[in-house]
Design a protein around this motif. Sequence first.
Motif, PDB file in Angstrom:
ATOM      1  N   GLY A  92      40.982  40.708  29.546  1.00  0.00           N
ATOM      2  CA  GLY A  92      41.254  39.178  29.258  1.00  0.00           C
ATOM      3  C   GLY A  92      40.590  38.441  29.925  1.00  0.00           C
ATOM      4  N   LEU A  93      40.161  38.431  31.055  1.00  0.00           N
ATOM      5  CA  LEU A  93      39.301  37.466  32.100  1.00  0.00           C
ATOM      6  C   LEU A  93      37.963  37.371  31.462  1.00  0.00           C
ATOM      7  N   HIS A  94      37.339  38.811  31.080  1.00  0.00           N
ATOM      8  CA  HIS A  94      35.908  38.773  30.470  1.00  0.00           C
ATOM      9  C   HIS A  94      35.987  38.017  29.051  1.00  0.00           C
ATOM     10  N   THR A  95      36.797  38.404  28.389  1.00  0.00           N
ATOM     11  CA  THR A  95      36.862  37.571  26.869  1.00  0.00           C
ATOM     12  C   THR A  95      37.074  36.095  26.985  1.00  0.00           C
ATOM     13  N   ILE A  96      37.828  35.698  27.922  1.00  0.00           N
ATOM     14  CA  ILE A  96      38.265  34.324  27.944  1.00  0.00           C
ATOM     15  C   ILE A  96      37.340  33.437  28.822  1.00  0.00           C
ATOM     16  N   SER A  97      36.745  33.997  29.924  1.00  0.00           N
ATOM     17  CA  SER A  97      35.948  33.421  30.660  1.00  0.00           C
ATOM     18  C   SER A  97      34.553  32.562  30.172  1.00  0.00           C
ATOM     19  N   PRO A  98      33.812  33.273  29.253  1.00  0.00           N
ATOM     20  CA  PRO A  98      32.739  32.520  28.680  1.00  0.00           C
ATOM     21  C   PRO A  98      33.147  30.989  28.261  1.00  0.00           C
ATOM     22  N   ARG A  99      34.294  30.993  27.932  1.00  0.00           N
ATOM     23  CA  ARG A  99      34.729  29.390  27.089  1.00  0.00           C
ATOM     24  C   ARG A  99      35.181  28.488  28.220  1.00  0.00           C
ATOM     25  N   LEU A 100      35.396  28.923  29.523  1.00  0.00           N
ATOM     26  CA  LEU A 100      35.589  28.030  30.614  1.00  0.00           C
ATOM     27  C   LEU A 100      34.348  27.360  31.215  1.00  0.00           C
ATOM     28  N   PRO A 101      34.620  26.257  31.817  1.00  0.00           N
ATOM     29  CA  PRO A 101      33.719  25.449  32.529  1.00  0.00           C
ATOM     30  C   PRO A 101      33.400  26.478  33.809  1.00  0.00           C
ATOM     31  N   ARG A 102      31.777  26.298  34.018  1.00  0.00           N
ATOM     32  CA  ARG A 102      31.541  27.162  35.188  1.00  0.00           C
ATOM     33  C   ARG A 102      32.378  27.150  36.472  1.00  0.00           C
ATOM     34  N   GLU A 103      32.747  25.978  36.873  1.00  0.00           N
ATOM     35  CA  GLU A 103      33.325  25.973  38.250  1.00  0.00           C
ATOM     36  C   GLU A 103      34.641  26.910  37.953  1.00  0.00           C
ATOM     37  N   LEU A 104      35.318  26.739  36.926  1.00  0.00           N
ATOM     38  CA  LEU A 104      36.669  27.522  36.745  1.00  0.00           C
ATOM     39  C   LEU A 104      36.419  28.863  36.408  1.00  0.00           C
ATOM     40  N   ARG A 105      35.385  29.128  35.675  1.00  0.00           N
ATOM     41  CA  ARG A 105      34.980  30.627  35.448  1.00  0.00           C
ATOM     42  C   ARG A 105      34.748  31.334  36.866  1.00  0.00           C
ATOM     43  N   ALA A 106      33.867  30.678  37.787  1.00  0.00           N
ATOM     44  CA  ALA A 106      33.783  31.232  39.076  1.00  0.00           C
ATOM     45  C   ALA A 106      35.012  31.318  40.006  1.00  0.00           C
ATOM     46  N   VAL A 107      35.871  30.344  39.941  1.00  0.00           N
ATOM     47  CA  VAL A 107      37.049  30.452  40.525  1.00  0.00           C
ATOM     48  C   VAL A 107      37.922  31.540  39.982  1.00  0.00           C
ATOM     49  N   SER A 108      37.960  31.712  38.662  1.00  0.00           N
ATOM     50  CA  SER A 108      38.804  32.995  38.112  1.00  0.00           C
ATOM     51  C   SER A 108      38.447  34.104  38.319  1.00  0.00           C
ATOM     52  N   TRP A 109      37.202  34.431  38.404  1.00  0.00           N
ATOM     53  CA  TRP A 109      36.638  36.039  38.726  1.00  0.00           C
ATOM     54  C   TRP A 109      36.771  36.080  40.529  1.00  0.00           C
ATOM     55  N   THR A 110      36.685  34.937  41.072  1.00  0.00           N
ATOM     56  CA  THR A 110      36.916  35.107  42.653  1.00  0.00           C
ATOM     57  C   THR A 110      38.453  35.426  42.738  1.00  0.00           C
ATOM     58  N   VAL A 111      39.363  34.776  42.205  1.00  0.00           N
ATOM     59  CA  VAL A 111      40.737  35.019  42.343  1.00  0.00           C
ATOM     60  C   VAL A 111      41.042  36.413  41.931  1.00  0.00           C
ATOM     61  N   PHE A 112      40.386  36.977  40.913  1.00  0.00           N
ATOM     62  CA  PHE A 112      40.555  38.324  40.399  1.00  0.00           C
ATOM     63  C   PHE A 112      40.124  39.337  41.396  1.00  0.00           C
ATOM     64  N   THR A 113      38.826  39.024  41.871  1.00  0.00           N
ATOM     65  CA  THR A 113      38.273  39.992  42.746  1.00  0.00           C
ATOM     66  C   THR A 113      39.235  40.026  44.305  1.00  0.00           C
ATOM     67  N   GLY A 114      39.514  38.930  44.607  1.00  0.00           N
ATOM     68  CA  GLY A 114      40.303  38.745  45.970  1.00  0.00           C
ATOM     69  C   GLY A 114      41.873  39.409  45.702  1.00  0.00           C
ATOM     70  N   LEU A 115      42.455  39.284  44.717  1.00  0.00           N
ATOM     71  CA  LEU A 115      43.677  40.003  44.554  1.00  0.00           C
ATOM     72  C   LEU A 115      43.591  41.336  43.930  1.00  0.00           C
ATOM     73  N   SER A 116      42.435  41.806  43.419  1.00  0.00           N
ATOM     74  CA  SER A 116      42.402  43.378  43.417  1.00  0.00           C
ATOM     75  C   SER A 116      41.965  44.016  44.667  1.00  0.00           C
ATOM     76  N   PHE A 117      41.180  43.405  45.371  1.00  0.00           N
ATOM     77  CA  PHE A 117      41.019  43.919  46.929  1.00  0.00           C
ATOM     78  C   PHE A 117      42.198  43.953  47.529  1.00  0.00           C
ATOM     79  N   GLY A 118      42.651  42.715  47.737  1.00  0.00           N
ATOM     80  CA  GLY A 118      43.976  42.779  48.624  1.00  0.00           C
ATOM     81  C   GLY A 118      45.037  43.551  48.254  1.00  0.00           C
ATOM     82  N   PHE A 119      45.290  43.832  46.806  1.00  0.00           N
ATOM     83  CA  PHE A 119      46.146  44.858  46.605  1.00  0.00           C
ATOM     84  C   PHE A 119      45.656  46.290  47.225  1.00  0.00           C
ATOM     85  N   LEU A 120      44.566  46.545  46.795  1.00  0.00           N
ATOM     86  CA  LEU A 120      44.215  48.057  47.288  1.00  0.00           C
ATOM     87  C   LEU A 120      44.312  47.928  48.920  1.00  0.00           C
TER      88      LEU A 120
END
Length: 132
Positions: A70-98
């Motif tokens: 979903g993030l990979h599908t939606i992120s190209p339509r986001l502004p670059r700042e929000l795109r970077a933040v969304s992938w950053t949050v996804f990375t942090g949550l994924s790693f933090g959960f593990l």
Amino acid sequence: MAHAAPTAPAAPSSSGPLSRASGLALAAVLLGAVYGIWASGIRRDAGPITGMNILFGFVTGIAFAAIWYGLHTISPRLPRELRAVSWTVFTGLSFGFLYSLTGATVLRSTVMALAVAVPVGLALFYRYYTTE
């Protein structure tokens, strides 16, 4: 002087949107499988493999794959700042959960997730600003 004659439109190639979508789906399934196996392995902690452990791996992998797709599908339509933040949050949550599955405290998991997410976010922010 000879001029080029108009040509017929080219036939659709196999690298169209359907091919991209199936490639993204395959990548999501593979990444989800790796993440689910990794999460269930951490939770198992060298104990016996149980049905609940397998179920945990499947659910975790499916959730990871769905969010990644979903993030990979939606992120190209986001502004670059929000795109970077969304992938950053996804990375942090994924790693933090593990990391939290190892039995670490919530504070330690948060600090470690931020230690991973901040450099990733800075790299993505730089990449999106220099390539778009």
